[in-house]
Design a protein around this motif. Structure first.
Motif, short mmCIF file in Angstrom:
data_model
loop_
_atom_site.label_atom_id
_atom_site.label_comp_id
_atom_site.label_asym_id
_atom_site.label_seq_id
_atom_site.Cartn_x
_atom_site.Cartn_y
_atom_site.Cartn_z
N GLU A 31 44.73 26.65 -2.50
CA GLU A 31 44.59 28.40 -3.20
C GLU A 31 42.63 28.09 -3.73
O GLU A 31 42.00 26.80 -4.78
N ARG A 32 41.85 29.09 -3.66
CA ARG A 32 40.34 29.00 -4.32
C ARG A 32 39.74 30.64 -4.24
O ARG A 32 40.20 31.39 -3.76
N GLU A 33 38.86 30.70 -4.77
CA GLU A 33 38.93 31.80 -5.76
C GLU A 33 37.24 31.75 -5.55
O GLU A 33 36.45 30.59 -6.30
N LEU A 34 36.31 32.42 -5.67
CA LEU A 34 35.09 32.80 -5.35
C LEU A 34 34.42 32.99 -6.84
O LEU A 34 35.09 34.63 -7.57
N MET A 35 33.14 32.74 -8.28
CA MET A 35 33.31 33.60 -9.17
C MET A 35 31.45 34.04 -8.62
O MET A 35 31.12 32.37 -8.79
N GLU A 56 27.17 30.06 -9.24
CA GLU A 56 28.06 30.76 -8.45
C GLU A 56 29.44 28.90 -8.85
O GLU A 56 28.88 27.72 -8.41
N LEU A 57 30.53 29.75 -8.49
CA LEU A 57 32.07 28.81 -9.27
C LEU A 57 32.43 29.51 -7.86
O LEU A 57 32.80 30.07 -7.58
N THR A 58 33.23 28.33 -7.21
CA THR A 58 34.41 28.11 -6.60
C THR A 58 35.92 27.01 -6.96
O THR A 58 35.85 26.00 -7.31
N GLY A 59 36.74 27.92 -7.18
CA GLY A 59 38.04 26.17 -7.08
C GLY A 59 39.05 27.81 -7.74
O GLY A 59 39.22 29.01 -6.92
N ASN A 60 40.97 27.12 -7.97
CA ASN A 60 41.44 27.91 -8.47
C ASN A 60 41.62 28.68 -9.82
O ASN A 60 40.68 28.12 -10.65
N GLY A 61 42.28 30.28 -10.23
CA GLY A 61 41.86 30.69 -11.52
C GLY A 61 41.91 29.97 -12.88
O GLY A 61 40.94 30.53 -13.13
N ALA A 62 42.82 29.19 -13.01
CA ALA A 62 42.56 28.56 -13.67
C ALA A 62 41.15 28.06 -14.69
O ALA A 62 40.70 27.92 -15.31
N LYS A 63 40.10 27.35 -13.04
CA LYS A 63 39.10 26.58 -13.14
C LYS A 63 38.07 27.27 -13.70
O LYS A 63 37.49 27.61 -14.52
N LEU A 64 37.89 28.79 -13.34
CA LEU A 64 37.18 29.85 -13.26
C LEU A 64 37.21 30.68 -14.50
O LEU A 64 35.91 30.57 -15.64
N ASP A 65 38.21 30.55 -15.50
CA ASP A 65 38.57 30.41 -16.60
C ASP A 65 38.39 29.72 -17.45
O ASP A 65 37.63 30.48 -18.76
#
Length: 163
Positions: A83-87, A123-132
């Motif tokens: 899973e990935r998310e973009l922030m 710009e960061l991508t990763g799982n939610g924990a990484k972005l948090d």
């Protein structure tokens, strides 16, 4: 428990509304939702993150399968998945903060995609924990704006979602 539900559905007007309506009519919350066409332009893939017991998620899955636009439903959380998310984060970057923001972005493997005299957009991508964790690592008073896409995911190995 947190579940990632991946849905393959016909790419038609109102399909998204019917799926989200199913959740709201039953009082279930959608934590994140992403949807876009697949390699087949007639189909879209929707990824929904919701929290609920296994029984609740099973009930949601059964109800989703009854919708006419839905082709296939998979709970990605049941097996190994990615899973990935973009922030995108706009931060104040002046004086000594400028170099610190660049350093922290590098540590988190983020990319600075816009630079002005007073700000960076990272710009960061990763799982939610990484972005948090990135947001925790920087001074909150420097954050001007934050935009997140929501989760998108795919099963690992031979597990695929295809019509």
């Amino acid at each position: 428990m947190r579940h990632i539900i991946s849905i393959l559905l016909e790419n038609e007007a109102g399909a998204l509304s019917r799926v989200s309506g199913l959740f709201s009519a039953r009082g279930y919350n959608i934590e994140s939702l992403t949807v876009a066409p697949t390699e087949d332009a007639s189909l879209s893939r929707m990824t929904i993150v919701s929290v609920g017991s296994d029984d609740v998620i099973e009930q949601i899955t059964k109800q989703l399968n009854k919708l006419i636009d839905v082709v296939k439903v998979v709970d990605l959380s049941e097996a190994p998945h990615i899973e990935r998310e973009l922030m995108l984060v706009k931060v104040r970057a002046t004086g000594k903060d400028r170099e610190e923001m660049k350093r922290v972005a590098d540590i988190f493997r983020g990319r600075i995609i816009d630079v002005t005299e007073s700000s960076y957009v990272i710009e960061l991508t990763g799982n939610g924990a990484k972005l948090d964790a990135f947001l925790e690592a920087i001074d909150r008073s420097l954050v001007l704006e934050t935009v997140r896409t929501g989760v998108c995911g795919v099963g690992r190995g031979d597990r695929i979602l295809k019509a």
